[in-house]
Design a protein around this motif. Structure first.
Motif, mmCIF file in Angstrom:
data_model
loop_
_atom_site.group_PDB
_atom_site.id
_atom_site.type_symbol
_atom_site.label_atom_id
_atom_site.label_comp_id
_atom_site.label_asym_id
_atom_site.label_seq_id
_atom_site.Cartn_x
_atom_site.Cartn_y
_atom_site.Cartn_z
ATOM 1 N N GLU A 366 -2.789 -1.556 1.363
ATOM 2 C CA GLU A 366 -2.161 -2.148 2.366
ATOM 3 C C GLU A 366 -1.646 -3.603 1.941
ATOM 4 O O GLU A 366 -0.509 -4.076 2.026
ATOM 5 C CB GLU A 366 -2.940 -2.529 3.782
ATOM 6 N N GLY A 367 -2.582 -4.177 1.127
ATOM 7 C CA GLY A 367 -2.112 -5.718 0.441
ATOM 8 C C GLY A 367 -1.257 -4.924 -0.592
ATOM 9 O O GLY A 367 -0.210 -5.959 -0.870
ATOM 10 N N GLY A 368 -1.419 -4.089 -1.360
ATOM 11 C CA GLY A 368 -0.341 -3.800 -2.214
ATOM 12 C C GLY A 368 0.940 -3.577 -1.658
ATOM 13 O O GLY A 368 2.089 -3.934 -2.473
ATOM 14 N N ASP A 369 1.070 -2.788 -0.545
ATOM 15 C CA ASP A 369 2.268 -2.890 0.241
ATOM 16 C C ASP A 369 2.964 -3.947 0.637
ATOM 17 O O ASP A 369 4.300 -4.414 0.410
ATOM 18 C CB ASP A 369 2.070 -2.008 1.779
ATOM 19 N N ALA A 370 2.082 -5.002 0.996
ATOM 20 C CA ALA A 370 2.625 -6.461 1.154
ATOM 21 C C ALA A 370 3.180 -6.913 -0.012
ATOM 22 O O ALA A 370 4.282 -7.744 -0.092
ATOM 23 C CB ALA A 370 1.602 -7.259 1.626
ATOM 24 N N PHE A 371 2.369 -6.813 -1.149
ATOM 25 C CA PHE A 371 2.968 -7.301 -2.521
ATOM 26 C C PHE A 371 4.319 -6.848 -2.801
ATOM 27 O O PHE A 371 5.140 -7.370 -3.349
ATOM 28 C CB PHE A 371 1.852 -7.277 -3.498
#
Length: 424
Positions: A366-371
């Motif tokens: 999910e953090g990677g999605d945001a990034f």
């Protein structure tokens, strides 16, 4: 283990029920997730936003799912070690069931808005934050340690089947009726709850009575930091997948780059889990036994190269092939990482260590999605994917230097002192 004792995880009732629960939950989660992303991106584009701005909307969805997991991680791990892990799992399933029912209603009435999708993303993040450590810490106690690597592979199969079939189901059902994916997801959450309720009482070591909550949390974090094998395995996945989040931009590629519509969306969403599923099935029959550390580094390297090629592809066939390889390489890494973490962690700390692992998985997913969404907003989706794949390759080189244990670990066997402690 004698010849008369069970030699396969499915010979244990509790593991069978747990496997069904995890499969149903994952099917429901990923059927919902792909539709939430698709609805959010289309709402953004139909409102007049360009491709970059629509990618930014996907970044917000990822961020809203990640933040609750990140903030709650120390407490979710403590809860998994202190309270009944089955009950925690049932509560989180109920929360996700409520989300599915709400989205089904708003989709049926045509009243879905970005604020509604953002709000649901937050609730799902909280539910997954508590579910991950509880269910991960529960699974090692369902089978003998001798067959735990096989159980991990089978558990991964249920997860990968859910990731494979879930998005395809979600996209295809959405093409028929926007509310259908959420209705089916609600039914799957009911099945998951029943299956988890059928898991019998599982031994769970008590935490020290004199240990305060903050001290227990710090104790779990300290263990992760001091155990270089656990720390290196967790953080390698964190940075590689965080940087190379190709799946988060699939709606962008389906609509505006490959121009393949909802049927193509279903194929693209299923390609990565398909590769992971094939790898998990292989390991369920042929468990990895030698050179586990170097092979994990190699798998992450392949992951980075395939990500770069996916970003550069303008062919649906090539894109599907690269996503398949991404899934296979990621599953290889997941299999090694999960086996090392479970076998190198004392049972009384598994909840807290699993919560740290789940936090890093969420940070990478999910953090990677945001990034990736944010980077796509700045340099475009193709540039974001290529840069992320290159970042994964750099991560492999750096981690192989700063964590020599990854290059020297030959098997899953834990150290002798840990074996002695777990047998006490």
């Amino acid at each position: 283990m004698s010849d008369l004792e069970p030699t396969h995880p499915f010979q244990f009732h509790n593991f069978r029920a747990y496997w069904v629960c995890r499969l149903a939950v994952t099917l429901a989660q990923y059927a919902m997730l792909i539709v939430i992303q698709w609805q959010a991106y289309n709402l953004a584009r139909d409102s007049g936003m360009n491709v970059a701005e629509g990618s930014g909307t996907l970044a917000i969805i990822g961020l809203l799912q990640f933040l609750p997991l990140f903030i709650l991680t120390p407490f979710t791990g403590l809860a998994a070690d202190k309270f009944d892990r089955r009950m925690l799992g049932l509560i989180t399933i109920a929360m996700q069931l409520a989300c599915a029912v709400i989205l089904a209603y708003f989709s049926m009435t045509g009243m879905v808005t970005l604020p509604i999708l953002f709000g649901i993303a937050i609730v799902l993040g909280v539910a997954r934050g508590f579910a991950g450590p509880a269910l991960s810490a529960l699974s090692p106690n369902l089978v003998p340690k001798a067959i735990l690597p096989t159980a991990i592979a089978l558990s991964s199969i249920s997860w990968q089947v859910g990731m494979l079939v879930g998005p395809a189901i979600g996209a295809l059902l959405y093409a028929q009726e926007p509310a259908l994916p959420y209705i089916v997801a609600a039914g799957l959450f009911v099945i998951a709850g029943i299956a988890l309720a059928l898991v019998g009482k599982v031994p769970q070591p008590a935490m020290r009575a004199d240990q305060r909550p903050i001290g227990a949390i710090i104790d779990g974090l300290r263990y992760v930091i001091r155990n270089k094998m656990v720390l290196s395995a967790i953080t390698l996945d964190l940075f590689a997948v965080f940087l190379a989040g190709a799946n988060s931009l699939i709606p962008v590629f389906a609509r505006d780059i490959l121009v393949v519509g909802e049927n193509g969306l279903a194929m693209l969403a299923a390609a990565t889990p398909a590769g992971a599923l094939v790898t998990a099935i292989f390991f369920s029959f042929r468990p990895l036994k030698t050179q586990v550390g170097p092979k994990m580094l190699g798998a992450v390297g392949v992951f980075g190269v395939a990500t770069i090629l996916f970003g550069l592809s303008t062919s649906l066939t090539l894109s599907l092939a690269m996503l398949f390889i991404i899934g296979a390489a990621d599953m290889f890494s997941v299999y090694v990482r999960q086996s090392l973490i479970q076998l190198h962690t004392p049972d009384d700390k598994r909840g807290r260590v699993s919560s740290v692992s789940m936090m890093t998985i969420s940070a990478s997913n999910e953090g990677g999605d945001a990034f990736s969404g944010s980077l796509a907003y700045i340099i475009g989706p193709v540039g974001a994917i290529v840069a992320g794949g290159a970042g994964a390759l750099v991560t492999v080189l750096v981690w192989s230097r700063i964590f020599p244990v990854l290059r020297t670990t030959k098997s899953f066997d834990p150290p002798e002192h840990l074996i002695e402690r777990q047998s006490e």
